[in-house]
Design an enzyme around this catalytic site. Structure first.
Site, PDB file in Angstrom:
ATOM      1  N   HIS A  76      -8.902  -4.090  -2.183  1.00 16.07           N
ATOM      2  CA  HIS A  76      -8.241  -3.167  -1.079  1.00 16.07           C
ATOM      3  C   HIS A  76      -8.279  -1.646  -0.932  1.00 16.07           C
ATOM      4  CE1 HIS A  76      -3.741  -2.164  -0.486  1.00 16.07           C
ATOM      5  NE2 HIS A  76      -4.862  -0.956  -0.505  1.00 16.07           N
ATOM      6  N   GLU A  77      -8.881  -0.846  -2.696  1.00 17.28           N
ATOM      7  CA  GLU A  77      -8.788   0.364  -2.564  1.00 17.28           C
ATOM      8  C   GLU A  77      -9.741   0.551  -1.865  1.00 17.28           C
ATOM      9  OE1 GLU A  77      -6.776   1.739  -3.413  1.00 17.28           O
ATOM     10  OE2 GLU A  77      -5.623  -0.223  -4.271  1.00 17.28           O
ATOM     11  N   HIS A  94     -10.205   0.864   2.052  1.00 18.21           N
ATOM     12  CA  HIS A  94      -9.686   2.704   1.974  1.00 18.21           C
ATOM     13  C   HIS A  94     -10.862   3.685   1.958  1.00 18.21           C
ATOM     14  CE1 HIS A  94      -5.773   2.294   2.104  1.00 18.21           C
ATOM     15  NE2 HIS A  94      -5.607   2.265   0.455  1.00 18.21           N
ATOM     16  N   CYS A 120       0.621  -0.877  -0.287  1.00 18.41           N
ATOM     17  CA  CYS A 120       0.120   0.004  -0.066  1.00 18.41           C
ATOM     18  C   CYS A 120       0.586   1.484  -0.129  1.00 18.41           C
ATOM     19  CB  CYS A 120      -0.807  -0.075   1.469  1.00 18.41           C
ATOM     20  SG  CYS A 120      -1.696   1.623   1.428  1.00 18.41           S
TER      21      CYS A 120
END
Ligand code: NI
Length: 176
Positions: free
Chosen positions: A143-144, A147, A101
């Site tokens: 993953h994004e 966020h 990341c």
């Protein structure tokens, strides 16, 4: 376009739940996306979410480099934009992949993610984009997406023995 500063783990913006983007076509959103594209391009990363550049808004960029494509149903993709995304698993199967990341430089870890997802969101023109993603693409999208909900990949790890410095993981063959 401008290269933006990237928030690092420890900054509270990375732990916030980001707010919806009211108008994906608004000039400030277009500018943000252009700057995020430039920032991602310079970083060598595969994805970037707005909170990582200190903007608590629900949008992210992602890509599938040629080297990470996992076949015909996970083709290489240039940088994609997804605004106000929703993601749901398409089945129960999960698998581990090595993640890094931009907000956690120098580290990597193996993270369990759904193998196959359905996604829906808007593009830069405000049009609906939706589909099914699998392989590396599904992994980077999850993953994004995290966020936008204030979740960093170590918070998803089930075995912190599989978190380590990039150089050491590469040297000792732990790279997945
Ligand atoms: Ni990240």
């Amino acid at each position: 376009m401008a290269v933006l500063a990237i928030a690092r783990m420890g900054h509270p913006v990375l732990l916030q739940v980001a707010g919806d983007v009211a108008d994906p076509t608004a000039p400030e959103i277009r500018r943000l996306i252009a700057d995020m594209r430039e920032t991602l391009d310079q970083s060598g990363g595969v994805g970037l979410a707005a909170p990582q550049v200190y903007v608590s808004a629900r949008l992210f960029l992602y890509s599938v480099p040629e080297s990470r494509s996992e076949g015909a149903d996970d083709p290489a993709l240039p940088v994609q934009v997804l605004i106000n995304p929703r993601i749901e698993p398409a089945d129960d199967e999960m698998l581990l992949r090595m993640e890094g990341c931009l907000s956690i430089p120098g580290l990597r870890g193996q993270v369990p993610r759904y193998r196959k997802i359905r996604y829906r969101g808007q593009d830069e023109n405000g049009d609906i984009v939706q589909g099914v993603a699998t392989g590396f693409r599904a992994h980077v999208m999850q993953h994004e997406m995290d966020h936008l909900d204030g979740i960093l990949y170590p918070m998803r790890m089930t075995d912190l023995g599989r978190l380590g410095f990039d150089a050491e993981m590469m040297r000792y063959g732990a790279r997945a």
